[in-house]
Design a protein around this motif. Structure first.
Motif, PDB file in Angstrom:
ATOM      1  N   GLN A 171       0.770  -0.581  -0.196  1.00 25.88           N
ATOM      2  CA  GLN A 171       0.313   0.223   0.144  1.00 25.88           C
ATOM      3  C   GLN A 171       0.799   0.919  -0.368  1.00 25.88           C
ATOM      4  O   GLN A 171       1.898   0.952   0.129  1.00 25.88           O
ATOM      5  N   HIS A 174      -5.948  -9.248   4.808  1.00 22.10           N
ATOM      6  CA  HIS A 174      -6.495  -8.096   5.043  1.00 22.10           C
ATOM      7  C   HIS A 174      -7.835  -7.808   4.381  1.00 22.10           C
ATOM      8  O   HIS A 174      -8.412  -8.917   4.924  1.00 22.10           O
ATOM      9  N   HIS A 215       0.522  -7.637  -2.181  1.00 20.39           N
ATOM     10  CA  HIS A 215      -0.048  -6.996  -0.467  1.00 20.39           C
ATOM     11  C   HIS A 215       0.229  -7.123   0.889  1.00 20.39           C
ATOM     12  O   HIS A 215       0.373  -6.176   1.304  1.00 20.39           O
ATOM     13  N   HIS A 264      -1.613  -8.425   8.277  1.00 21.06           N
ATOM     14  CA  HIS A 264      -1.670  -7.819   7.277  1.00 21.06           C
ATOM     15  C   HIS A 264      -0.726  -6.873   8.080  1.00 21.06           C
ATOM     16  O   HIS A 264       0.775  -6.360   8.232  1.00 21.06           O
ATOM     17  N   CYS A 313      -4.388  -2.953   8.760  1.00 18.94           N
ATOM     18  CA  CYS A 313      -4.847  -3.724   7.935  1.00 18.94           C
ATOM     19  C   CYS A 313      -4.576  -4.738   8.711  1.00 18.94           C
ATOM     20  O   CYS A 313      -3.452  -4.967   9.331  1.00 18.94           O
TER      21      CYS A 313
HETATM   22 ZN   LIG Z   1      -3.393  -4.882   3.613  1.00 12.07          ZN
END
Ligand SMILES: [Zn+2]
Length: 356
Positions: free
Chosen positions: A19, A188, A245, A299, A307
């Motif tokens: 992210q 996630h 991810h 995560h 997350c």
């Molecule tokens: Zn995540």
């Protein structure tokens, strides 16, 4: 100047497959639920974030996504110290389930703040607008990772039904995948909507893929499996390719994402059907690839992020426990002894796990 090189390399690789930097504002998390004031008129500012906390690294775009945007103008600006640039508008893409994502072409160096506001462009009073995420991003091509071997067992029997990419009308990947062998699992949340109908869930899949491909610049949707509010499983990337991810932890890592936003202030709750689908998938991944359910992580265990949200993270012990339970083999079972009723263990997702 040579001493700067490692820092620059670290900064550029930090955004290759994760992210972006979540944008934080004083006193609030990124997500927000905004109700249009009853007396708001066109031209009025509906919501003003104020300046964000300074961002820790350089960025070249501000990405955001949410729900319900008709009649709302989004504006953002970037500032360093007391010097603010002009307000600019975003590019916005909307979807049939009421979702949208947008991108501001705003750039800044480390230490830059951003400031967003929503302006009334004819939105009705009392309308609820959700902004699920605001992130600063530096676009980068996903790194090609060389893996020594790969195993594809994706058609092995016993797999739960998974909605195919063709069924949800996925776009093709932008370039070749990197092959890998699944060896671990990370949980996630999509930080978006929690769709209940198949139509809305397919629309959500397309939004997430567009956000990842056109917004973050990735090859494809970052996760391997996604679970909608009704417990349907959707194929993201093929399970035997490297996903996008978890920063620096993508090789062999299967990303399973609950559709929804499970963190304050949105606070979705996972449905029993979602949890059950996750258990069936995790159990099958164990059978096929030997990934012990007890080893799955969230995560946030691997990086600085909220997350999968507090309301999913608190259920990970339940998921590990339920997925590790042996499934009785099909066929006739031994007769029960009189007076010794079979011990039936059935996981109840309506309650947190407290032991058998
Ligand atoms: Zn995540």
């Amino acid at each position: 100047m040579a001493s700067l090189l490692p820092i620059l390399l670290a900064a550029s690789s930090a955004f290759a497959a994760d992210q972006g930097m979540q944008v934080y504002f004083k006193g609030t998390t990124t997500a927000r639920r905004i109700v249009v004031p009853a007396l708001s008129r066109p031209g009025d500012v509906i919501h003003d974030t104020g300046p964000s906390m300074p961002l820790p690294a350089a960025f070249d775009s501000i990405l955001f996504h949410g729900r319900t945007q008709a009649g709302v103008g989004f504006e953002a600006r970037a500032g360093l110290g007391a010097a603010w640039g002009p307000w600019v508008g975003p590019e916005i893409e909307t979807f049939s389930n009421g979702r949208f994502w947008g991108k501001f072409r705003l750039a800044g160096t480390a230490g830059t703040s951003v400031h967003l506001r929503l302006v009334n462009r004819g939105v009705p009073p009392s309308r609820v607008i959700d902004i699920f995420e605001i992130e600063a991003f530096l676009r980068a091509r996903e790194p090609v990772v060389v893996t020594p071997s790969r195993v594809d067992l994706s058609t092995r029997p016993g797999k739960p039904d998974v909605e195919t990419r063709q069924e949800w009308n996925a776009a093709p990947p932008k370039y070749d995948y990197t092959l890998t062998t699944p060896s671990r699992i990370t949980i996630h949340n999509t930080a978006g909507a929690q769709p209940e109908t198949l139509e809305d869930a397919r629309s959500e899949m397309r939004l997430i893929q567009r956000y990842h491909q056109a917004g973050r610049g990735w090859n494809d949707i970052g996760y391997h499996f996604l679970i909608d509010g009704a417990g349907r499983l959707f194929q993201g990337r093929p399970e035997n390719v490297v996903g996008a991810h978890v920063l620096s932890h993508n090789t062999g890592n299967i990303g399973i994402s609950f559709m929804g936003n499970y963190h304050p202030p949105i606070n979705d709750q996972p449905s029993p059907a979602q949890l059950k689908a996750a258990v069936e998938l995790i159990r099958w991944l164990d059978e096929a690839y030997g990934i012990a359910p007890e080893t799955l992580v969230g995560h946030r265990d691997l990086g600085k992020t909220d997350c999968p949200g507090d309301n999913i993270y608190s259920r990970l012990p339940d998921l590990r426990k339920a997925a590790a339970e042996p499934v009785p083999p099909p066929g006739p079972t031994a007769p029960e002894l009189p007076g010794a009723p079979a011990r039936v263990r059935r996981f109840d997702f309506a309650r947190p796990f407290t032991g058998w």
